[in-house]
Design an enzyme around this catalytic site. Structure first.
Site, PDB file in Angstrom:
ATOM      1  N   SER A   1      -1.481 -13.296 -31.972  1.00 34.22           N
ATOM      2  CA  SER A   1      -2.869 -13.662 -32.271  1.00 34.22           C
ATOM      3  C   SER A   1      -3.006 -14.707 -33.365  1.00 34.22           C
ATOM      4  O   SER A   1      -3.976 -15.469 -33.383  1.00 34.22           O
ATOM      5  CB  SER A   1      -3.663 -12.411 -32.670  1.00 34.22           C
ATOM      6  OG  SER A   1      -3.034 -11.731 -33.743  1.00 34.22           O
TER       7      SER A   1
ATOM      8  N   HIS B   1      -7.428 -12.243 -39.750  1.00 31.88           N
ATOM      9  CA  HIS B   1      -6.758 -13.287 -38.983  1.00 31.88           C
ATOM     10  C   HIS B   1      -7.177 -14.653 -39.518  1.00 31.88           C
ATOM     11  O   HIS B   1      -8.221 -14.776 -40.166  1.00 31.88           O
ATOM     12  CB  HIS B   1      -7.136 -13.189 -37.493  1.00 31.88           C
ATOM     13  CG  HIS B   1      -6.361 -12.154 -36.745  1.00 31.88           C
ATOM     14  ND1 HIS B   1      -6.556 -10.810 -36.951  1.00 31.88           N
ATOM     15  CD2 HIS B   1      -5.384 -12.260 -35.802  1.00 31.88           C
ATOM     16  CE1 HIS B   1      -5.742 -10.126 -36.142  1.00 31.88           C
ATOM     17  NE2 HIS B   1      -5.014 -10.993 -35.452  1.00 31.88           N
TER      18      HIS B   1
END
Length: 308
Positions: free
Chosen positions: A50, A289
């Protein structure tokens, strides 16, 4: 920061919605050698998880598997826009583990999300980039998500920032997984990439800093990590990045240190400065993230490592 700003601008041409982990002291980016200027970047294949796919950053790549969450401004897209390869393939996918290089990536219910990532690599490939291994053994998810707001005050019922509940519950469980299982898995994955693409420059990035080095109530409010668990997680990140560095060295890959340059750009450093989004109220990226600025920064560090 000027180079990163220019790459963010480059990413904007593709279409962008802009809005603590540390390595050991010697875990530096593998320096470009005398041959760096001659590195070929085409065909270029982007592998990884990711952090590579730019998970949650809009807009997403049209036609890509929905579960992979590939952004049009992930760092490989930015690199491709900068180096202009004649052939570029992005098979990055959110949730990918090293095993997903070899077998189809599946959900917990067995639904196939994407084919094996190594299928995209061939003897003609000349550049491969990736972040991979954070999901192996459930380490990333079980700690940064499993440890958040773990304890609540018995008096108020509100999240309690004191103590070290995750450290107390897990001890060295995850660093053992990283050292004993993740390291050999990384060596196997990188060796397989080399076997399929013997002439390629293989570049693996470490993971950037999510938390600042010191606890603060304000940071706890948006990450949920208790005071005593901050150094525990920082050490875990140091071990994880060192394993990536050592695996790269063992297989002839280039390691890119992203933790050092991300210092001061953690999820708690403010919405205009951070490269990482917090757990609470993330903006245009998955929680904990990289955001678009962070992806551009990862691209900048990678380009420097290959002499571009």
């Amino acid at each position: 920061m000027r180079r990163i700003a220019s790459l963010v601008t480059c990413a904007a041409l593709v279409g962008v919605g802009l809005v603590g982990i540390t390595t050991t002291a010697d875990a530096k980016t593998t320096p470009p050698n005398a041959a760096a200027a001659s590195i070929k970047t085409s065909p270029y294949v982007a592998l990884g998880d990711s952090y590579s796919s730019g998970a949650g950053i809009l807009p997403q790549v049209a036609g890509s598997p929905g579960g992979c969450l590939r952004s049009t401004v992930n760092y490989s897209e930015v690199i491709a826009k900068t180096t202009h390869p004649a052939a570029y393939t992005d098979v990055t996918c959110s949730g990918a583990r090293t095993t997903d290089f070899f077998t189809p990536q599946k959900t917990d219910k067995g639904v196939v999300v994407a084919p094996p990532q190594l299928d995209a690599v061939s003897k003609d490939t000349r550049l491969v980039t990736m972040t991979i291994s954070g999901n192996d053994g459930g380490v990333f998810f079980d700690t940064f998500f499993g440890c958040a707001f773990l304890v609540r005050s018995p008096e108020t019922g509100r999240p309690d920032p004191t103590g070290s509940p995750c450290k107390d519950a897990n001890g060295d469980k995850y660093t053992k997984i990283i050292e004993e299982k993740t390291y050999p898995a990384l060596v196997k994955a990188l060796s397989a990439v080399r076997a399929k693409a013997p002439r390629a420059s293989i570049v693996i990035l470490g993971y950037p800093q999510i938390l600042p080095p010191a606890f603060s109530p304000a940071c706890f409010a948006i990450t949920g990590i208790s005071e005593g668990d901050v150094p525990w997680l920082l050490n875990q990140g140091k071990v994880a990045n060192d394993v990536v560095r050592r695996a790269a060295a063992a297989t002839g890959a280039r390691y890119v240190d992203t933790a050092t340059p991300s210092t001061g750009h953690d999820a708690c450093s403010g919405p205009t400065n951070r490269w990482m989004e917090p757990l609470v109220a993330p903006v245009n990226a998955l929680p904990v993230h990289p955001n678009a600025i962070g992806e551009a920064a990862l691209a900048s560090e990678t380009l420097a490592a290959i002499g571009r």
